[in-house]
Design an enzyme around this catalytic site. Structure first.
Site, short mmCIF file in Angstrom:
data_model
loop_
_atom_site.label_atom_id
_atom_site.label_comp_id
_atom_site.label_asym_id
_atom_site.label_seq_id
_atom_site.Cartn_x
_atom_site.Cartn_y
_atom_site.Cartn_z
N ASP A 236 0.82 -1.21 0.00
CA ASP A 236 0.00 0.00 0.00
C ASP A 236 0.86 1.26 0.00
O ASP A 236 1.82 1.38 0.76
CB ASP A 236 -0.89 0.04 1.25
CG ASP A 236 -1.77 -1.18 1.40
OD1 ASP A 236 -1.28 -2.30 1.17
OD2 ASP A 236 -2.93 -1.02 1.79
N HIS A 238 -1.14 4.47 -0.50
CA HIS A 238 -2.18 5.32 0.11
C HIS A 238 -1.89 6.82 0.01
O HIS A 238 -1.96 7.55 1.00
CB HIS A 238 -2.41 4.93 1.57
CG HIS A 238 -3.38 3.81 1.74
ND1 HIS A 238 -4.69 3.89 1.31
CD2 HIS A 238 -3.24 2.57 2.28
CE1 HIS A 238 -5.31 2.75 1.58
NE2 HIS A 238 -4.46 1.93 2.16
N ASP A 265 -4.06 -0.40 -3.42
CA ASP A 265 -4.24 0.73 -2.49
C ASP A 265 -3.21 1.83 -2.75
O ASP A 265 -2.45 2.23 -1.87
CB ASP A 265 -4.20 0.27 -1.03
CG ASP A 265 -5.52 -0.34 -0.59
OD1 ASP A 265 -6.36 -0.64 -1.46
OD2 ASP A 265 -5.73 -0.52 0.63
N ASP A 268 -6.25 7.20 -1.66
CA ASP A 268 -7.06 7.38 -0.45
C ASP A 268 -6.19 7.57 0.79
O ASP A 268 -5.04 7.16 0.84
CB ASP A 268 -8.03 6.20 -0.22
CG ASP A 268 -9.27 6.29 -1.07
OD1 ASP A 268 -9.61 7.40 -1.50
OD2 ASP A 268 -9.90 5.25 -1.32
N ARG A 269 -6.81 8.17 1.80
CA ARG A 269 -6.16 8.47 3.08
C ARG A 269 -5.12 9.59 2.92
O ARG A 269 -5.33 10.69 3.36
CB ARG A 269 -5.51 7.23 3.70
CG ARG A 269 -6.49 6.14 4.11
CD ARG A 269 -7.18 6.51 5.40
NE ARG A 269 -7.93 5.39 5.97
CZ ARG A 269 -8.60 5.45 7.11
NH1 ARG A 269 -8.61 6.57 7.81
NH2 ARG A 269 -9.27 4.43 7.56
N ASN A 297 -8.47 -2.91 -2.43
CA ASN A 297 -9.85 -2.61 -2.05
C ASN A 297 -10.17 -1.12 -2.12
O ASN A 297 -11.34 -0.73 -2.18
CB ASN A 297 -10.15 -3.16 -0.65
CG ASN A 297 -9.34 -2.49 0.43
OD1 ASN A 297 -8.11 -2.50 0.40
ND2 ASN A 297 -10.01 -1.90 1.41
N HIS A 298 -9.13 -0.27 -2.14
CA HIS A 298 -9.37 1.17 -2.24
C HIS A 298 -9.42 1.67 -3.68
O HIS A 298 -9.65 2.86 -3.90
CB HIS A 298 -8.33 1.96 -1.45
CG HIS A 298 -8.68 2.10 0.00
ND1 HIS A 298 -9.34 3.18 0.50
CD2 HIS A 298 -8.49 1.25 1.04
CE1 HIS A 298 -9.52 3.03 1.80
NE2 HIS A 298 -9.02 1.86 2.14
N HIS A 346 -3.77 -8.33 -3.23
CA HIS A 346 -3.82 -7.27 -2.22
C HIS A 346 -4.31 -7.79 -0.87
O HIS A 346 -3.72 -7.50 0.16
CB HIS A 346 -4.72 -6.12 -2.68
CG HIS A 346 -4.81 -5.03 -1.66
ND1 HIS A 346 -3.78 -4.15 -1.44
CD2 HIS A 346 -5.78 -4.68 -0.77
CE1 HIS A 346 -4.11 -3.31 -0.47
NE2 HIS A 346 -5.32 -3.62 -0.06
N ARG A 394 -13.24 -6.79 9.30
CA ARG A 394 -13.50 -5.68 8.39
C ARG A 394 -14.96 -5.64 7.94
O ARG A 394 -15.42 -4.62 7.41
CB ARG A 394 -12.61 -5.80 7.15
CG ARG A 394 -11.12 -5.70 7.44
CD ARG A 394 -10.33 -5.85 6.16
NE ARG A 394 -8.89 -5.94 6.39
CZ ARG A 394 -8.06 -4.90 6.38
NH1 ARG A 394 -8.53 -3.69 6.17
NH2 ARG A 394 -6.78 -5.07 6.57
N HIS A 421 -2.39 -4.74 2.42
CA HIS A 421 -3.69 -4.54 3.07
C HIS A 421 -3.65 -4.23 4.57
O HIS A 421 -4.63 -3.76 5.11
CB HIS A 421 -4.53 -5.80 2.81
CG HIS A 421 -6.01 -5.66 2.99
ND1 HIS A 421 -6.72 -4.54 2.63
CD2 HIS A 421 -6.92 -6.54 3.49
CE1 HIS A 421 -8.01 -4.75 2.89
NE2 HIS A 421 -8.14 -5.94 3.40
#
Length: 490
Positions: A236, A238, A265, A268-269, A297-298, A346, A394, A421
């Site tokens: 990730d 991010h 990923d 995001d964030r 997943n993002h 991922h 989750r 992840h």
């Protein structure tokens, strides 16, 4: 005092002592929470609950700690329990609504926000969250209604790059002859590091070209690492652009001699997601057979709406480009197999022991991630230390044990799996007898976790070598700066 009275008094004192100890544990958990040590907070809230399982606030507090660690299913369960104990516990509705929003369950979340509004009609924060959630529900209903009557026109088909004007004052990197070059990529990185934007025409050009490349790829891509060569796997990112650049400074820029796989990923964030994804997509175009990207997943519409990417794209470019990113993400491969022996995805493995590599190859990935099945689990699942499987904290995917990993490897003639992840203190973790490796490449995740980032290098012998690194400074733009207002306390 009679024997019964004495016994009652002793019992009462014992209960008081237990509750006092539980309250101390809760207070310690609160301190860990304030220090952003969420796993320790969860552990101490859990101990408090074990001693005093009838206190709604303990579950409510643990629920928000689970939210912080993206364990949305566990957050919903704790909010449920808090409300079971105390229907008037208003924070429980807040927590549950936020967790369900993160899971894309907007209608369910709206019901909780409506309950909050009945109790706190004059609460400005509650009203804002209710209105934002209601707007999303209405928008989703509208999109569903129009999709029944007509096929939605692709953004790809609406763009006219030929007539898109490049203003005279633009002094950034340019794409010549419609081809991304190494010279362009180096100029792009320097340009983005100086907090400047790539011109929208070139951003669109990169997206359209990547869209064409990704559509030609299978859901499971095969990668060959020749003898005496190096291959790098990153987890990730991010939206942490400056840490991405640091990876290239430590490990070298991507090239045909220095290939990379980025394992989902990307966005995001972190608030430099646009910079990250344009850089990664640029290298994909420059080295299509030596630079690989998998979906996380993002890389989905719901996550991007909630966690900042859409807001960032709209702020730096426009809503049309945000829609185009969604179309492009739908074509990202779901996983990669290195030298037919190492599977990289991922999230993780499956709820079904019978899944094979051939089953993965057959997955139709050109869509938003479903709530169950192979595609969902590739993006969302996590390993657990105990054998067997359990419900994911989750709220999506599954948790799988070492026996599940071993069976999958044996059935598919694989050596081990690599996944991402999850934040890890050193940026990586070897689990399941070193058969399940996690790599996470965003150090000091969200400017608060204090973790290192890591990447994996290997040669044709497939022996993983781990490199950990600290976060580097970035401009003073906080993580989640473009995120939905519904996530203001996360």
């Amino acid at each position: 005092m009679g024997d019964q009275q004495k016994a009652n008094k002793d019992s009462s004192q014992e209960i008081d002592e237990v509750q006092k100890k539980a309250e101390e544990l809760k207070n310690t958990a609160n301190e860990y929470f304030k220090a952003q040590k969420f796993d320790s907070a969860i552990d101490h809230y859990s101990q408090a609950i074990e001693l005093h399982p009838c206190c709604a606030a303990y579950y409510g507090n643990r629920s928000i700690a689970y939210l912080k660690t993206e364990c949305f299913g566990a957050a919903v369960c704790d909010a449920d329990k808090a409300l079971e104990l105390d229907r008037s516990y208003i924070k429980g509705y807040y927590r549950r609504a936020t967790a369900n929003m993160a899971l894309g369950k907007f209608k369910v979340a709206l019901k909780d926000y409506e309950t909050v509004m009945k109790v706190r009609a004059n609460d400005k924060d509650a009203k804002a969250k209710y209105q934002e959630c209601k707007k999303i529900v209405q928008m989703k209903a509208f999109e569903k209604a129009i999709s029944v009557d007509s096929n939605k026109c692709s953004v790809v088909d609406t763009l006219d790059l030929v007539n898109m004007i490049i203003e005279d004052e633009y002094e950034g990197p340019t794409i010549k002859d419609d081809k991304v070059t190494l010279e362009f990529m180096k100029a792009l990185i320097d340009h983005l590091k100086s907090e400047k934007k790539l011109h929208r025409k070139y951003a669109y050009m990169i997206l359209l070209q990547v869209f064409s490349v990704l559509k030609t790829l299978p859901s499971l891509c095969e990668i060959t690492v020749p003898e005496k060569s190096k291959f790098t796997v990153c987890g990730d990112i991010h939206g942490q652009f400056y840490d991405l650049v640091n990876i290239f400074e430590i490990n070298g820029l991507p090239s045909e001699q220095n290939p990379y796989l980025f394992n989902g990923d990307f966005v995001d964030r972190g608030s430099f997601s646009v910079e990250v994804i344009l850089t990664l997509f640029g290298f994909k175009l420059l080295y299509p057979n030596h630079f690989f990207m998998a979906r996380g997943n993002h890389e989905s519409e719901t996550m991007n709406q909630m966690y900042g990417f859409f807001g960032e794209v709209k702020s730096k470019y426009n809503a049309q480009m945000a829609e185009l990113f969604t179309e492009v993400y739908n074509w990202l491969p779901l996983c990669h197999c290195i030298n037919s022996k190492v599977l990289v995805m991922h999230g993780g493995l499956f709820s079904n022991d019978e899944v094979t590599l051939e089953d993965i190859k057959k997955v139709d990935r050109n869509r938003q991630p479903p709530d169950s099945g192979i595609m969902c689990e590739l993006l969302w699942s996590d390993p657990q230390p105990q054998k067997g499987r359990s419900q994911s904290k989750r709220g999506v995917g599954v948790q799988f044990g070492p026996d599940v990993t071993e069976n999958f490897l044996k059935k598919n003639d694989l050596k081990y799996i690599i996944r991402s992840h999850e934040v890890k203190p050193e940026g990586y973790e070897e689990a399941h007898n070193k058969k399940c490796i996690t790599v996470f490449s965003a150090p000091n995740y969200c400017d608060q976790m204090g973790n290192k980032g890591a990447f994996i290098t290997m040669s044709s012998d497939l022996e993983p070598k781990f490199t950990s690194y600290e976060a580097v400074p970035h401009p003073k733009i906080r993580p989640m700066a473009y995120a939905s207002s519904l996530f203001g306390f996360m």
